[in-house]
Motif scaffolding. Structure first.
Motif, mmCIF file in Angstrom:
data_model
loop_
_atom_site.group_PDB
_atom_site.id
_atom_site.type_symbol
_atom_site.label_atom_id
_atom_site.label_comp_id
_atom_site.label_asym_id
_atom_site.label_seq_id
_atom_site.Cartn_x
_atom_site.Cartn_y
_atom_site.Cartn_z
ATOM 1 N N SER A 127 -8.180 -8.368 -5.833
ATOM 2 C CA SER A 127 -6.853 -7.898 -6.508
ATOM 3 C C SER A 127 -6.542 -6.268 -5.331
ATOM 4 C CB SER A 127 -7.095 -8.223 -8.085
ATOM 5 O OG SER A 127 -8.076 -6.946 -8.009
ATOM 6 N N LEU A 128 -7.945 -5.969 -4.909
ATOM 7 C CA LEU A 128 -7.395 -4.780 -4.505
ATOM 8 C C LEU A 128 -8.321 -4.703 -2.781
ATOM 9 C CD1 LEU A 128 -9.809 -3.200 -6.869
ATOM 10 C CD2 LEU A 128 -7.572 -2.764 -6.506
ATOM 11 N N LYS A 129 -7.734 -5.530 -1.923
ATOM 12 C CA LYS A 129 -7.828 -5.688 -0.624
ATOM 13 C C LYS A 129 -7.740 -4.995 0.709
ATOM 14 C CE LYS A 129 -6.627 -9.962 0.044
ATOM 15 N NZ LYS A 129 -6.917 -11.823 0.735
ATOM 16 N N LYS A 130 -5.826 -4.641 -0.448
ATOM 17 C CA LYS A 130 -5.853 -3.669 0.931
ATOM 18 C C LYS A 130 -6.012 -1.970 1.065
ATOM 19 C CE LYS A 130 -2.106 -2.547 -3.023
ATOM 20 N NZ LYS A 130 -1.057 -2.474 -2.670
ATOM 21 N N PHE A 131 -6.224 -2.049 0.124
ATOM 22 C CA PHE A 131 -7.147 -0.926 -0.428
ATOM 23 C C PHE A 131 -8.942 -0.497 0.749
ATOM 24 C CE2 PHE A 131 -4.819 -0.346 -4.144
ATOM 25 C CZ PHE A 131 -4.589 0.772 -3.844
ATOM 26 N N LYS A 132 -8.809 0.534 1.246
ATOM 27 C CA LYS A 132 -10.343 0.556 2.589
ATOM 28 C C LYS A 132 -11.488 0.734 1.550
ATOM 29 C CE LYS A 132 -12.214 4.101 5.975
ATOM 30 N NZ LYS A 132 -13.051 4.903 6.411
ATOM 31 N N TYR A 133 -11.611 1.229 0.280
ATOM 32 C CA TYR A 133 -12.652 0.997 0.306
ATOM 33 C C TYR A 133 -13.164 0.030 -1.542
ATOM 34 C CZ TYR A 133 -13.850 5.410 2.254
ATOM 35 O OH TYR A 133 -13.406 6.169 2.934
ATOM 36 N N ALA A 134 -12.045 -1.576 -1.036
ATOM 37 C CA ALA A 134 -12.392 -2.039 -2.173
ATOM 38 C C ALA A 134 -13.965 -2.565 -2.169
ATOM 39 C CB ALA A 134 -11.365 -3.374 -2.306
ATOM 40 N N PRO A 135 -14.333 -3.253 -1.266
ATOM 41 C CA PRO A 135 -15.813 -3.225 -1.545
ATOM 42 C C PRO A 135 -16.749 -3.032 -2.342
ATOM 43 C CG PRO A 135 -15.156 -3.689 0.656
ATOM 44 C CD PRO A 135 -14.011 -3.097 0.231
ATOM 45 N N PHE A 136 -16.564 -1.526 -1.877
ATOM 46 C CA PHE A 136 -17.274 -0.681 -3.162
ATOM 47 C C PHE A 136 -17.210 -0.845 -4.319
ATOM 48 C CE2 PHE A 136 -17.926 3.699 -5.796
ATOM 49 C CZ PHE A 136 -19.553 3.620 -5.471
ATOM 50 N N ILE A 137 -15.887 -0.656 -4.484
ATOM 51 C CA ILE A 137 -15.194 -1.052 -6.073
ATOM 52 C C ILE A 137 -15.760 -2.434 -6.946
ATOM 53 C CG2 ILE A 137 -13.482 -1.450 -7.570
ATOM 54 C CD1 ILE A 137 -12.490 1.300 -5.450
ATOM 55 N N ALA A 138 -15.555 -3.206 -6.237
ATOM 56 C CA ALA A 138 -16.047 -4.704 -6.577
ATOM 57 C C ALA A 138 -17.458 -4.111 -6.673
ATOM 58 C CB ALA A 138 -15.614 -5.825 -5.028
ATOM 59 N N GLY A 139 -18.197 -3.973 -6.065
ATOM 60 C CA GLY A 139 -19.686 -4.579 -6.008
ATOM 61 C C GLY A 139 -20.207 -2.851 -6.883
ATOM 62 N N TYR A 140 -19.606 -2.297 -7.375
ATOM 63 C CA TYR A 140 -19.607 -0.901 -8.664
ATOM 64 C C TYR A 140 -20.095 -1.909 -9.865
ATOM 65 C CZ TYR A 140 -20.456 2.746 -11.153
ATOM 66 O OH TYR A 140 -20.825 3.728 -11.997
ATOM 67 N N PHE A 141 -18.638 -2.164 -9.633
ATOM 68 C CA PHE A 141 -18.282 -3.037 -10.735
ATOM 69 C C PHE A 141 -18.652 -3.997 -11.224
ATOM 70 C CE2 PHE A 141 -14.751 0.764 -10.528
ATOM 71 C CZ PHE A 141 -14.824 1.508 -11.946
ATOM 72 N N SER A 142 -18.787 -5.095 -10.746
ATOM 73 C CA SER A 142 -19.787 -6.357 -10.365
ATOM 74 C C SER A 142 -20.930 -5.435 -11.431
ATOM 75 C CB SER A 142 -19.365 -7.009 -9.208
ATOM 76 O OG SER A 142 -20.324 -6.548 -8.311
ATOM 77 N N GLY A 189 -25.064 1.455 -9.702
ATOM 78 C CA GLY A 189 -24.401 0.436 -8.925
ATOM 79 C C GLY A 189 -23.157 1.140 -7.962
ATOM 80 N N PHE A 190 -23.938 2.677 -7.478
ATOM 81 C CA PHE A 190 -23.412 3.072 -6.569
ATOM 82 C C PHE A 190 -24.081 3.334 -5.031
ATOM 83 C CE2 PHE A 190 -21.711 6.637 -9.454
ATOM 84 C CZ PHE A 190 -20.972 7.117 -8.411
ATOM 85 N N VAL A 191 -25.386 2.644 -5.333
ATOM 86 C CA VAL A 191 -26.183 1.605 -4.150
ATOM 87 C C VAL A 191 -25.224 0.967 -3.926
ATOM 88 C CG1 VAL A 191 -28.833 0.794 -3.518
ATOM 89 C CG2 VAL A 191 -28.296 2.592 -5.481
ATOM 90 N N GLU A 192 -25.180 -0.640 -4.906
ATOM 91 C CA GLU A 192 -24.264 -2.152 -4.342
ATOM 92 C C GLU A 192 -23.557 -1.818 -4.173
ATOM 93 O OE1 GLU A 192 -24.469 -5.870 -6.063
ATOM 94 O OE2 GLU A 192 -26.380 -4.511 -5.732
ATOM 95 N N GLY A 193 -22.337 -0.679 -4.766
ATOM 96 C CA GLY A 193 -21.188 -0.365 -3.776
ATOM 97 C C GLY A 193 -21.180 -0.256 -2.557
ATOM 98 N N ILE A 194 -22.017 0.929 -1.808
ATOM 99 C CA ILE A 194 -22.327 1.249 -0.981
ATOM 100 C C ILE A 194 -22.795 0.655 -0.457
ATOM 101 C CG2 ILE A 194 -23.337 2.763 0.525
ATOM 102 C CD1 ILE A 194 -23.504 4.757 -1.871
#
Length: 212
Positions: A127-142, A189-194
């Motif tokens: 839902s956010l893949k058009k944004f550069k940091y979508a993987p970080f957001i996905a990792g953090y919140f998941s 979550g920051f570790v997971e996101g990064i």
């Protein structure tokens, strides 16, 4: 989010395995249809990375632990069902070989870290893949969502008591278990996101794809 044997009631163990087993069966069918000469080495390598990062645990009061997982990256790269199976296998090996988490808790851990985290990450990323940091957001919140599920399951164990009212299994209620798990994983979550952002960006780069 590893849970030791003896922390879950028999009712919880039976219920979680009853949910997890049909999902494993379906997931293995998806895995069989996905594996080929190209995907197998990447899936094996990323599963190994997940195994490694899960071994670095920070204790959570009450007997569980906080750590990065790697589900988000696997879900983004291969889909949530494949990630669910991969993480489940990692958790099983850790429990059997290293005693990291109990055998009775594998289903609970797999549902939280494998199923919930993978599906949250997959759909959040898409839902956010058009944004550069979508993987970080996905990792953090998941991973934060997975910790919420784990905290809830642990917390309800305090309802199983003996005749004197003493908890038989995990002793702390939801009011303690959920904040303890979620607050630590809001940091983890920051570790997971990064991790998700960096590895995904590396694997997705044109140079890397051409080298493969």
């Amino acid at each position: 989010m590893h849970i030791a044997d003896g922390y879950l009631s028999p009712q919880t163990i039976i219920a979680t395995y009853a949910i997890a087993i049909p999902l494993w069966v379906y997931g293995f069918k998806k895995l069989k249809a996905t594996l080929n000469e190209e995907t197998l080495p990447k899936l094996a390598a990323l599963s190994a990375l997940s195994f490694i990062i899960m071994m670095f645990n920070i204790p959570v009061p009450g007997g569980s632990s906080a750590h990065a997982v790697g589900s988000a990256l696997l879900a983004i790269m291969f889909g949530p069902w494949i990630a669910y199976i991969a993480i489940s296998m990692v958790l099983l090996i850790q429990a059997v070989v290293f005693g990291d988490g109990g055998i009775t808790a594998v289903a609970t851990e797999a549902l939280a870290m494998g199923f919930v985290e993978s599906f949250v990450a997959y759909y959040l990323y898409n839902s956010l893949k058009k944004f550069k940091y979508a993987p970080f957001i996905a990792g953090y919140f998941s991973i934060v969502t997975a910790s919420l599920i784990t905290g809830f399951v642990l917390g309800i164990q305090a309802n199983f008591t003996d005749s004197s009212g003493k908890p038989l299994y995990f002793p702390f209620g939801i009011e303690i278990a959920v904040p303890a798990m979620v607050l630590e994983h809001m940091v983890i979550g920051f570790v997971e996101g990064i991790f998700t952002q960096v590895v995904y960006s590396f694997l997705s780069s044109k140079k890397t794809l051409e080298a493969v």
